[in-house]
Design a protein around this motif. Structure first.
Motif, PDB file in Angstrom:
ATOM      1  N   TYR A  83      24.851  53.117  46.604  1.00  0.00           N
ATOM      2  CA  TYR A  83      25.641  53.757  47.817  1.00  0.00           C
ATOM      3  C   TYR A  83      26.911  54.272  47.220  1.00  0.00           C
ATOM      4  O   TYR A  83      27.527  55.204  47.754  1.00  0.00           O
ATOM      5  N   MET A  84      27.415  53.769  46.200  1.00  0.00           N
ATOM      6  CA  MET A  84      28.845  54.211  45.786  1.00  0.00           C
ATOM      7  C   MET A  84      28.347  55.387  45.032  1.00  0.00           C
ATOM      8  O   MET A  84      29.425  56.450  45.219  1.00  0.00           O
ATOM      9  N   LYS A  94      20.594  58.765  53.726  1.00  0.00           N
ATOM     10  CA  LYS A  94      20.687  58.039  52.401  1.00  0.00           C
ATOM     11  C   LYS A  94      20.406  56.684  52.589  1.00  0.00           C
ATOM     12  O   LYS A  94      20.161  55.741  51.910  1.00  0.00           O
ATOM     13  N   TYR A  95      20.681  56.087  53.939  1.00  0.00           N
ATOM     14  CA  TYR A  95      20.548  54.490  53.998  1.00  0.00           C
ATOM     15  C   TYR A  95      18.906  54.205  54.137  1.00  0.00           C
ATOM     16  O   TYR A  95      18.619  53.161  53.813  1.00  0.00           O
ATOM     17  N   ASN A  96      18.113  55.265  54.375  1.00  0.00           N
ATOM     18  CA  ASN A  96      16.921  55.086  54.582  1.00  0.00           C
ATOM     19  C   ASN A  96      16.518  54.790  53.191  1.00  0.00           C
ATOM     20  O   ASN A  96      15.508  53.972  52.656  1.00  0.00           O
ATOM     21  N   ASP A  97      17.100  55.349  52.146  1.00  0.00           N
ATOM     22  CA  ASP A  97      16.594  55.446  50.583  1.00  0.00           C
ATOM     23  C   ASP A  97      17.064  54.243  50.052  1.00  0.00           C
ATOM     24  O   ASP A  97      16.553  53.623  49.261  1.00  0.00           O
ATOM     25  N   PHE A  98      18.353  53.679  50.609  1.00  0.00           N
ATOM     26  CA  PHE A  98      18.691  52.426  49.915  1.00  0.00           C
ATOM     27  C   PHE A  98      17.893  51.330  50.324  1.00  0.00           C
ATOM     28  O   PHE A  98      17.608  50.511  49.600  1.00  0.00           O
ATOM     29  N   GLY A  99      17.565  51.201  51.666  1.00  0.00           N
ATOM     30  CA  GLY A  99      16.609  50.317  52.075  1.00  0.00           C
ATOM     31  C   GLY A  99      15.215  50.241  51.540  1.00  0.00           C
ATOM     32  O   GLY A  99      14.637  49.101  51.017  1.00  0.00           O
TER      33      GLY A  99
END
Length: 291
Positions: A83-84, A94-99
């Motif tokens: 995230y950072m 990008k949140y889909n990638d993080f999850g």
């Protein structure tokens, strides 16, 4: 399929330290932030990996080399560091990638042998509802999936009177849980090796200790003085419990009490409207010598 265990707690409450008694020959640690363990040791670690595909390769390789205890320390950083790194990037993709990255490191347990146990050590947070749960990034993971629902065993760290523990049962305000009869006490020593032995004995995983050996270990690891809070109780520092404050009395209850006192012949002074009595009190300032 490998067993998986979630251990959550604030920083400095004994998550990493719990590895102290683990056998270095059998233990492997994934360390996303690369910080050294808080004790001298020879446990094998892999540092600074936050991508799921790299971590999964390392975990599988460690298992091939005989490791039976896999620890993902500071698990929340698999979300926080990516995230950072992409904080200036706009959009929600990008949140889909993080999850997906976070979930894949849990899902790999399906591909690991039955005699392996994977421990995910993570920070926690308290939601607006008052529920204490794992710390995440954004709302997607929390809205789409309950992380604790992927685990049968969820422990929580606790520090009371300078001693470090794992809590094994749900307090009503957190997501802690463990199988029926696995742990005989609400609080146990924060010893990951002891937890590992208990799990292996309970499920008959690989080479496990006998019931008699586990019962002997329980004597020193279980703390029966720390009890699970009862409904309506709140916990003081140091583990002491106090009853919740009594509810405020209603006007009707106060009126009845006053009537009862009056019936006993107690006189109450009447209020007067004299200017002298209404005059506010004044304070006299004294000099240092007068004091």
């Amino acid at each position: 399929m490998a067993q998986k265990v979630l251990i959550m707690g604030e920083s400095g409450t004994g998550k990493s330290t719990s590895l102290f008694n683990c056998d270095p020959e059998l233990t492997f640690v994934v360390n996303p932030v690369g910080k050294p363990l808080p004790f001298r040791n020879s446990i094998e670690t892999v540092d600074f990996f936050t991508a799921a595909d790299e971590i999964i390769i390392c975990m599988k390789d460690a298992v091939k080399r005989g490791k039976k205890i896999i620890v993902v320390d500071d698990f929340q950083y698999l979300l926080a560091i990516p995230y950072m790194n992409r904080i200036k990037e706009s959009g929600w993709d990008k949140y889909n990638d993080f999850g997906a990255n976070y979930f894949d490191v849990i899902d790999v347990c399906k591909e690991l042998p039955d005699d392996v146990i994977v421990y995910y050590l993570t920070h926690l947070e308290t939601l607006d509802s008052g529920l204490t749960t794992v710390k995440l990034i954004g709302k997607q993971l929390r809205e789409k999936i309950t992380i604790e629902g992927l685990f049968t065993i969820v422990l929580r760290t606790s520090v009371q009177e300078g001693k470090y523990y794992f809590l094994t049962q749900n307090s009503g305000k957190d997501t802690v849980k463990s199988p029926i009869g696995m742990f005989g006490a609400y609080a146990i020593d924060n010893d990951l090796n002891y937890v590992d032995e208990k799990i292996r004995n309970y499920y008959h995983i690989g080479e496990y200790k006998s019931d008699a050996e586990i019962a002997e270990a329980d004597k020193s690891a279980e703390n029966t003085e720390i009890q699970k809070p009862e409904p309506g109780e709140r916990r003081r520092r140091g583990g002491q419990r106090t009853a919740a404050p009594a509810p405020e009395k209603t006007q009707e209850e106060i009126r009845k009490e006053m009537d009862a006192i009056t019936d006993e012949g107690v006189d109450f002074p009447f209020e007067t409207d004299t200017k002298e009595e209404q005059k506010p009190a004044t304070r006299t300032r004294r000099t240092r010598k007068e004091r």
